[in-house]
Write a protein that holds these residues in place. Sequence first.
Motif, PDB file in Angstrom:
ATOM      1  N   THR A 112     -49.953 -32.743  82.689  1.00  0.00           N
ATOM      2  CA  THR A 112     -51.272 -32.624  83.317  1.00  0.00           C
ATOM      3  C   THR A 112     -51.124 -32.422  84.826  1.00  0.00           C
ATOM      4  O   THR A 112     -51.829 -31.623  85.436  1.00  0.00           O
ATOM      5  CB  THR A 112     -52.110 -33.880  83.025  1.00  0.00           C
ATOM      6  OG1 THR A 112     -52.231 -34.027  81.610  1.00  0.00           O
ATOM      7  CG2 THR A 112     -53.491 -33.781  83.623  1.00  0.00           C
TER       8      THR A 112
ATOM      9  N   GLN B 222     -58.334 -32.320  79.910  1.00  0.00           N
ATOM     10  CA  GLN B 222     -57.836 -33.108  78.777  1.00  0.00           C
ATOM     11  C   GLN B 222     -59.002 -33.803  78.061  1.00  0.00           C
ATOM     12  O   GLN B 222     -59.102 -33.747  76.851  1.00  0.00           O
ATOM     13  CB  GLN B 222     -56.824 -34.138  79.286  1.00  0.00           C
ATOM     14  CG  GLN B 222     -56.080 -34.863  78.199  1.00  0.00           C
ATOM     15  CD  GLN B 222     -54.765 -35.448  78.689  1.00  0.00           C
ATOM     16  OE1 GLN B 222     -54.357 -35.253  79.829  1.00  0.00           O
ATOM     17  NE2 GLN B 222     -54.089 -36.161  77.817  1.00  0.00           N
TER      18      GLN B 222
ATOM     19  N   ASP C   7     -55.643 -28.112  78.495  1.00  0.00           N
ATOM     20  CA  ASP C   7     -54.950 -29.390  78.405  1.00  0.00           C
ATOM     21  C   ASP C   7     -55.342 -30.043  77.080  1.00  0.00           C
ATOM     22  O   ASP C   7     -56.462 -30.504  76.919  1.00  0.00           O
ATOM     23  CB  ASP C   7     -55.346 -30.270  79.591  1.00  0.00           C
ATOM     24  CG  ASP C   7     -54.319 -31.364  79.849  1.00  0.00           C
ATOM     25  OD1 ASP C   7     -53.524 -31.637  78.927  1.00  0.00           O
ATOM     26  OD2 ASP C   7     -54.314 -31.929  80.952  1.00  0.00           O
ATOM     27  N   GLU C   8     -54.415 -30.053  76.150  1.00  0.00           N
ATOM     28  CA  GLU C   8     -54.620 -30.636  74.817  1.00  0.00           C
ATOM     29  C   GLU C   8     -55.927 -30.178  74.156  1.00  0.00           C
ATOM     30  O   GLU C   8     -56.799 -30.994  73.870  1.00  0.00           O
ATOM     31  CB  GLU C   8     -54.561 -32.166  74.905  1.00  0.00           C
ATOM     32  CG  GLU C   8     -53.316 -32.628  75.625  1.00  0.00           C
ATOM     33  CD  GLU C   8     -52.868 -34.028  75.250  1.00  0.00           C
ATOM     34  OE1 GLU C   8     -53.442 -34.618  74.327  1.00  0.00           O
ATOM     35  OE2 GLU C   8     -51.908 -34.512  75.874  1.00  0.00           O
TER      36      GLU C   8
HETATM   37 MG    MG Z   1     -51.921 -35.205  80.241  1.00  0.00          MG
END
Ligand code: MG
Lengths: 365, 256
Positions: free
Chosen positions: B46, B93, B177-178
Motif C-alpha cells: 500500500t 484498500q 489495492d486489493e
Molecule cells: Mg495494504
Amino acid sequence: MKKQNICFTIIVLILAAMPILLQLGFITASSTVLFIGKCIAFAIVAMGLDLIWGYTGILSLGHGLYFALGGYAMAMYLKLQATGGQITDFMHIGGLTELPMIWKPFLNLPLSIIMIFVIPAIVSGLIGYFIFKNRVKGVYFSIISQALTWAAYSIFIALSPYTNGNVGITEIQTIVGSIRGDKNRMNMFIVFYGALIIMVLTYALCRFSTSTKFGKLLIAIRDGENRTYFSGYQVSHFKTFAYVLSAVIAAVAGAVFVNFNGSITPSQMTISYSITMVIWVAVGGRGTIIGAIIGAFIINLCEYNLSSGSLVDIWQYIIGLIFVITILFFKGGLVGLVREQIPTFISKLKNKSHAETPVKSKKGA
Amino acid sequence: MNNTPVLEIKNVSVCFDGFYALTDVNANVKRNSIHFFIGPNGAGKTTLLDIICGKTKPTEGNVIYNTQDGHSVRLTGLPEYQIVRHGIGRKFQVPSVFKSLSVKDNMLLSLKGHKSIIDCIFGKPSKEEFEHIDYVLERVGLKERTDICAGTLAHGEKQWLEIAMQLVQKPEIIMLDEPAAGMGKLETFKTGEILKDIKKECTIIVIEHDMDFVRQTADIVTVLHEGKVLTEGLVDEVLANETVQAVYLGRSKAVS
Ligand SMILES: [Mg+2]
Ligand SMILES: Nc1ncnc2c1ncn2[C@@H]1O[C@H](COP(=O)(O)OP(=O)(O)OP(=O)(O)O)[C@@H](O)[C@H]1O
C-alpha cells in the motif's frame, strides 16, 4: 426535491402575512414583527452554516464572527447616518479627534454594502486558504474556528475607541430611517419585506449551488475527502470557496439583523452565539437548506415564548438537551424525522398490521 | 506502440520515523499489462501505491511516468490531484465511494476534466459523457443500478463502482489495492475478467493476496517482502520460487 420548495413557499407566505396581521390587529405588538425580522436574519445565517457543515462536513463553531462583521459594517453606516457623518461619542471618549480611516468607507451606502460582502470574504478567504491547504480538518478545524472567533472578540473589545468595546454600536435606526412607533410603520414594513426578499434570494442561491455538480462535490468531500482528491479535484480550493460563500451569507444575515435589533455588540461574535447557530441547523436538519431555516425559526420562536416566563433560568439547559438528543437520536433533525424516520416507522406499522390480517382471516375461515 | 515502461519506480525508499517501510525499491511497469505486487502483510504494498499517487512522499528515489507520446513526467513531488489529471487513478484498500450520492453522480464526479470550481458550478456534462458513463457501468455490470444510492450497494458492487470511477476518467494507469478483498469466488472471478477486459485501454497495477486471482489475471508479478523487492517475473516462475514460498510460509494456503 420539490417538497422543499413547497415547504419554503409556505414559510415565506406565512412570514409575508405578518405585517398584514399586525395592521389588521391580529398581532398586537409591533415588537413581534421585529422579532420575526430577526428570525429571518437567523434563518439566513443558518443556511450559510448548513452549506459548510451540512453539505461539506466542516463544522465551524465561529460563524458568529462573520455574522458580526456584517453586522458591524451595517451598524457603522447607520451610526454615521445618525451622527450626520460626525465623529461619535465613544470616539471622543476614546481620545480621537477625527473620524478614523476605517470608518470613512461607511459614510457612503453603496460602499458600506460592498464592505458587508468584501470584509468577511477576505477574512474567511485567508483563514480558509491556510487552514484547508494544510489539511486541517474535523475537530481541529472546529477548535481553530473557535479560537479565531475568540481572538476577534478580544480585538473588538480592546479597540474600544473604534468599536465602542463591550457596549457595541447602539442608538441606530435602519437603512430607511426609524421604524419605531406607529407613524413609522411603513418603514418597518419596507425593512421587513426587504429582509424577506434577501432570505428568498439566499435560499435560491443555496438551492442552486447545491443542485449543481459543485454541490455534489461538497457532499463528496463530506463522504470521502481522500477519494475526492484522487478524483482529481483540488479539494482545498473547493472547501475555501464554500467557506467564503457561507461566511458572506452569514455577514449578510448580520447586516439584516442590525436593522431589526437596533444595535450590534461583540456578544454576537462570541463562541456561544456561534454554537447556538449550529444548534439551529442541527435541530432543523443539516444537509437540507429548508432544515436550516426551520431550525432557526423553531428554536428562536420557542426561546421568545418560553424564556420570558418561569423557564428563563433553565432555557439554556433545555436547548442543550434538545441538541444532545438530536445529535444522538435524530441525526437528520426535524426534516430527517419527517422524511425518513416517520415514514419507516409507519411502514413498519403497516407491515405489522399486514402480517396480522392474514392470521385473522384464517381464524375466520 | 512504444516499448518504454509506462511507470518507472527508481530506488524508492520510505522511512516512517526511523522505520523503513520501503527500501530501495526498483520496478518497471509495462504498458497495457496487469502488474501485480504481492507480499505478506506489512510488506509495503500500500505504501508503494501511496508513493506513486502522491499521497506519501518518498524519503529517497523517484517515480517517473512515461506518456504514450514519449514525454516523461516526474510524479514525485506533484500534488495528488495533478497526478490524477495525468491519468493515474487509484482504488483504495477500503472501498471508498461517495455513499450519499447515486451511482451516476459518483461517476459524473469522476469524469475526466471539468475539475475547476467554475466548471462545477456552471458546466453541464455532455451527451457523450453520459453515454460514456453508461458504457463503463455496463462493463462493470452496474448498468441496472445507476440511480441507486452508492451507500446501499453490496460490498462487491462498491468495489466495481470504484473501479468504474477510475475507468470513466479514461486513465493511463489504474492502481487497485486489493480489489477482490471480501468478495466471493464468483465475484472475484468476475473482477478478474473485468480487469482483463480493461487492460486493452490502460495499464493496471494490482495488489492482491488471493493467488487464484493472481493466476487468473497477472502478466507480471513483483513480490515485496519487508519493504524490499524479493523477485519479479511471470506468475508461475514467481510462485514456484522457493524464497517466495518461504516468505509466504504459514500462508501456505495462499500459494498452494
Ligand atoms: Mg495494504
Ligand atoms: N503512515 C505510516 N506511519 C508509520 N508507519 C506506517 C505508515 N503507513 C504504513 N506504515 C507501516 O509500513 C509498513 C508497510 O505498510 P503497508 O500498508 O504498505 O503494508 P501492506 O503491504 O499494504 O500490507 P497489507 O497487506 O496489510 O495491506 C507496515 O509495517 C506499516 O505499519
